[in-house]
Each structure stands twice: as C-alpha cells, then as structure tokens.
Design an enzyme around this catalytic site. Structure first.
Site, PDB file in Angstrom:
ATOM      1  N   TYR A 140       0.754  -1.232   0.019  1.00  0.00           N
ATOM      2  CA  TYR A 140      -0.161  -0.029   0.135  1.00  0.00           C
ATOM      3  C   TYR A 140       0.935   1.359   0.054  1.00  0.00           C
ATOM      4  O   TYR A 140       0.455   2.335   0.503  1.00  0.00           O
ATOM      5  CB  TYR A 140      -0.981   0.214   1.370  1.00  0.00           C
ATOM      6  CG  TYR A 140      -2.088  -1.158   1.281  1.00  0.00           C
ATOM      7  CD1 TYR A 140      -2.025  -2.010   0.137  1.00  0.00           C
ATOM      8  CD2 TYR A 140      -2.761  -1.096   2.318  1.00  0.00           C
ATOM      9  CE1 TYR A 140      -2.978  -3.033   0.339  1.00  0.00           C
ATOM     10  CE2 TYR A 140      -3.753  -2.355   2.572  1.00  0.00           C
ATOM     11  CZ  TYR A 140      -3.825  -3.275   1.576  1.00  0.00           C
ATOM     12  OH  TYR A 140      -4.831  -4.297   1.601  1.00  0.00           O
ATOM     13  N   LYS A 191       5.436 -14.369   2.297  1.00  0.00           N
ATOM     14  CA  LYS A 191       5.128 -15.050   1.171  1.00  0.00           C
ATOM     15  C   LYS A 191       6.365 -15.193   0.254  1.00  0.00           C
ATOM     16  O   LYS A 191       6.325 -14.785  -1.065  1.00  0.00           O
ATOM     17  CB  LYS A 191       4.004 -14.339   0.425  1.00  0.00           C
ATOM     18  CG  LYS A 191       3.267 -14.906  -0.594  1.00  0.00           C
ATOM     19  CD  LYS A 191       2.577 -16.369  -0.232  1.00  0.00           C
ATOM     20  CE  LYS A 191       2.359 -17.150  -1.510  1.00  0.00           C
ATOM     21  NZ  LYS A 191       1.969 -18.572  -1.246  1.00  0.00           N
ATOM     22  N   ASP A 224      -0.757 -17.827   3.176  1.00  0.00           N
ATOM     23  CA  ASP A 224      -1.782 -19.042   3.079  1.00  0.00           C
ATOM     24  C   ASP A 224      -1.976 -20.008   4.005  1.00  0.00           C
ATOM     25  O   ASP A 224      -2.981 -20.414   4.371  1.00  0.00           O
ATOM     26  CB  ASP A 224      -1.739 -19.635   1.398  1.00  0.00           C
ATOM     27  CG  ASP A 224      -0.225 -19.974   1.098  1.00  0.00           C
ATOM     28  OD1 ASP A 224       0.563 -19.577   1.699  1.00  0.00           O
ATOM     29  OD2 ASP A 224       0.190 -20.580   0.107  1.00  0.00           O
ATOM     30  N   ASP A 248      -3.987  -7.018   6.571  1.00  0.00           N
ATOM     31  CA  ASP A 248      -5.171  -6.427   6.384  1.00  0.00           C
ATOM     32  C   ASP A 248      -6.350  -7.628   5.948  1.00  0.00           C
ATOM     33  O   ASP A 248      -7.367  -7.471   6.906  1.00  0.00           O
ATOM     34  CB  ASP A 248      -5.269  -5.544   4.953  1.00  0.00           C
ATOM     35  CG  ASP A 248      -6.400  -4.668   4.723  1.00  0.00           C
ATOM     36  OD1 ASP A 248      -7.311  -4.710   5.561  1.00  0.00           O
ATOM     37  OD2 ASP A 248      -6.475  -4.167   3.619  1.00  0.00           O
TER      38      ASP A 248
END
Ligand code: ATP
Length: 360
Positions: A140, A191, A224, A248
């Site tokens: 972001y 990730k 995940d 988020d």
C-alpha cells in the site's frame, strides 16, 4: 492538583462511524469523571464523504498538519456506497496515517466473555492474539500508475515497496510487543516462496532482529498456510506480524473468528510518539445499518481503551476494558451482529453504568 488534559481529535467519518464515536465520547466523559485525575479536551471534525461531495476533498489540504496539535485521534469509519473505496481510503484514512507516520497498526483479537466464536469451543483462552500490521509501505505504498487508458495496451501497476528501515522498525516493534506478553511468542507472516525480493528481505530482517530478542520464540508462516492455522490451531498463535496487505486480510479473518467485526479494535501507532496516534474500530461505515441505532460500539470502546493506554492512563484503560467485558458477558446486551436485540444506546448506557459503579 491540576488535571492531566488529553487533547483528542474526534473524526466520526461516515455511516455508523459517527454513531460509535458519539457513543464513545460519552463513555470517555464518564470515565474521566469517575477518575478525576484527567480530562479530555475533544474537538470534533466533520471530515468524510459528505464533505467530499460538497467540496471535492474528504479533509482540508492541511488536515494531517492540523491533527499534529492533538495527543490522539479517535476515528470512526469512512466509506459510502456511491463513492469508490480507493478514493475514500486514500482521501482520509491513508491521508492521515501516512503523513503522521503511524507505521505500526496493532489489532488485538480475543473472544470476549459472553461472545461465541464461530470456531467450535474456542474462547478467550484459545484465541488471544495481537496482529501487528506494517502500516506505511509494502503493497500500500502508493507506487504505481496507469497508462494508455481504454486502449488494448492499457496497463496498471501497483508496486510493493519494502525498505530495510521500514522492515526493521516494524519487526522491532513486533518483537518488543511479543516480549511484553506472557507467552513471548511471535509468528512472522511471509510469502517469500512466491515473492522473491521484498518478502525475502522481510524474512532476512526478521531473523536479524530476532537475534536482539533471545527470549522471544518466533516462527515463520506463509500467509496462505497462516489462514489454515488461525482456524485449525488458534491457541498456537500469540503475536503476529505481517505486511500491510497480508495483515489487512488476516485481521478481517481474526475479527470474524472473535465473534463479530463489531467488536474488533485497531490502533495506528507512531510508537516514538513524535506524532499523534489514531484509534479506530476495524469495521467500516456499514450503511446497511446506519441510522437504525443498532451499531455495536464495543470495537470503538476497546480502541478507546487502547488510546488510554497510549496516553499513559493505564488504570482508566483497565477500568474501561473491565466494563466492556462485564457488558459483553450479558447476552441481553448483545447487538444484532452478535445475535442479540440490544441497541447502541443500551450498550453505551450499560458501560457507563458499570463505570459509575451502578452495575458492578
Ligand atoms: P468498508 O467500509 O470496509 O467497505 P462496510 O461498511 O461495507 O465496510 P464492514 O465493516 O466490512 O462493512 O462490515 C460488514 C457488515 O458487518 C456491515 O455491512 C454490517 O452489517 C456489519 N457490521 C460492521 N460493523 C458493525 C458494527 N459495529 N455493528 C454491527 N454490525 C456491524
């Protein structure tokens, strides 16, 4: 003896944001009256979508500058069905968080007394987490753009930014927070299997900072797999740190697992206290229930307790959380999002009564 005065900027924003902030200001007044040692000097701002529709801007150009004069900001929610979400988000929330460098977004999640988690048999002993969200960069960061609008070669980019300084400060904050909690346990969400630059730097710096905190046990989870662990093994988690985007998403899941998004609070902190921090419920403006008087104010009361803690009014923060927990424990005082019939007014009055010692 003179009272400690805390200057609060109150920004209700849109929809139920205005309703829950109004309710919270009543609770804060009762709390200050009861304590006697401090008082709030509150200024309310009408920033939000109505202002945007009238003037083309959600807040004045120097809005963030105006807020620097305050000790803390109490924020409701922003968003309206007829205005694009990205305009709202960048026009108000991020327009405050980014210039004020509120880089640590803290989201406690706990199953409060009397509230049922959708996870079978899970209560506050099994689900008691704090999610730390990097709040200033990552996905972001605002880098990117669009070219060739409407043409077949139209292109849009959103570039994630990960800086050493940005990662170091959020990791240090998260390790310190984990260290302050009884279990001293931190999970670093990543990730780095798929995102092989920014996320690899993230992992590397996590390991570097971990060396400064030998008493904190930490592990690393792919985002995940993290969703599975949150649902299947909630008790194995305590403090969690993740990027802007990952946290988020995970914190909405966390809010749902704690029983309702209507009870989930968050704080946008500048831990060095160089600028005011901002406290808000996680939920949005919820136009489907706006004006009906049934918005759950508990998330906003909880975030007010976080604000009091940040303002070094720890006994008042604890007193407010005790009142909140006494009220959630009574299912007659549950709003419809928790399966009950209570109104915002009833919950607010019950918390105030508890604070005044009429119900304890
Ligand atoms: P956003 O502004 O993020 O787009 P939203 O206003 O659409 O969000 P969410 O905050 O995601 O809504 O909440 C989804 C739904 O949950 C709402 O439409 C509302 O029905 C319910 N809800 C959210 N917050 C509360 C609350 N404090 N009390 C009761 N119900 C709530």
């Amino acid at each position: 003896m003179s009272k400690r005065i805390h200057k609060i900027a109150a920004i209700g924003g849109d929809g139920i944001g205005i309703e829950v902030v109004d309710a919270c200001l009543e609770v804060l007044d009762a709390l200050a009256e009861r304590d006697g040692g401090f008082a709030f000097d509150v200024e309310s701002f009408d920033w939000g979508t109505d202002r945007f529709k009238r003037t083309g801007a959600f807040m004045p150009e120097d809005g963030a500058e105006q807020l620097r004069a305050f000790d803390a900001i109490l924020f409701g929610a922003v968003g309206a069905p007829d205005v694009a979400d990205h305009l709202t988000l960048w026009g108000l929330r991020l327009a405050i968080c980014q210039p004020l460098d509120q880089y640590a977004n803290v989201r406690p999640t706990r199953v409060l007394p009397g509230i049922q988690s959708p996870l079978r048999g899970v209560n506050g002993d099994e689900l008691d987490w704090v999610i730390v969200r990097e709040n200033s960069e990552g996905e972001y960061a605002g880098q990117g753009g669009r070219s060739h609008p409407g043409l077949p070669l139209e292109v849009a980019t959103d570039v994630s930014i990960f800086t050493r300084a940005g990662i170091e400060r959020i990791m240090r904050f998260a390790f310190r927070l984990a260290q302050s909690r009884p279990r001293k346990l931190l999970t670093v969400v990543t990730k780095s299997n798929a995102q092989r630059h920014g996320m690899v730097l993230w992992d590397q710096i996590a390991a570097e900072v971990a060396a400064e905190f030998p008493d904190v046990t930490w592990d690393k989870m792919l985002v995940d797999a993290m969703t599975v662990r949150m649902v299947m093994d909630p008790a194995s988690l305590d403090t969690i740190v993740a990027t802007n985007l990952h946290a988020d998403i995970l914190s909405d899941l966390a809010a749902a697992l704690s029983g309702s998004i209507g009870v989930a609070p968050t704080a946008n902190l500048n831990p060095e206290r160089e600028t005011p921090s901002m406290f808000e419920p996680i939920h949005g403006s919820a136009f489907d229930i706006t004006g009906k008087g049934v918005a759950n104010p508990i998330a906003t009361f909880w975030t007010a307790a976080m604000m009091l803690d940040h303002l070094n009014e720890k006994p008042a923060a604890d007193r407010l959380m005790q009142a909140v927990e006494a009220v959630t424990a009574n299912t007659d005082l549950h709003t419809p999002d928790l399966g009950g019939k209570a109104t915002t007014r009833m919950v607010t009055d019950a918390v105030i009564d508890h604070l005044r010692g009429r119900n304890s």
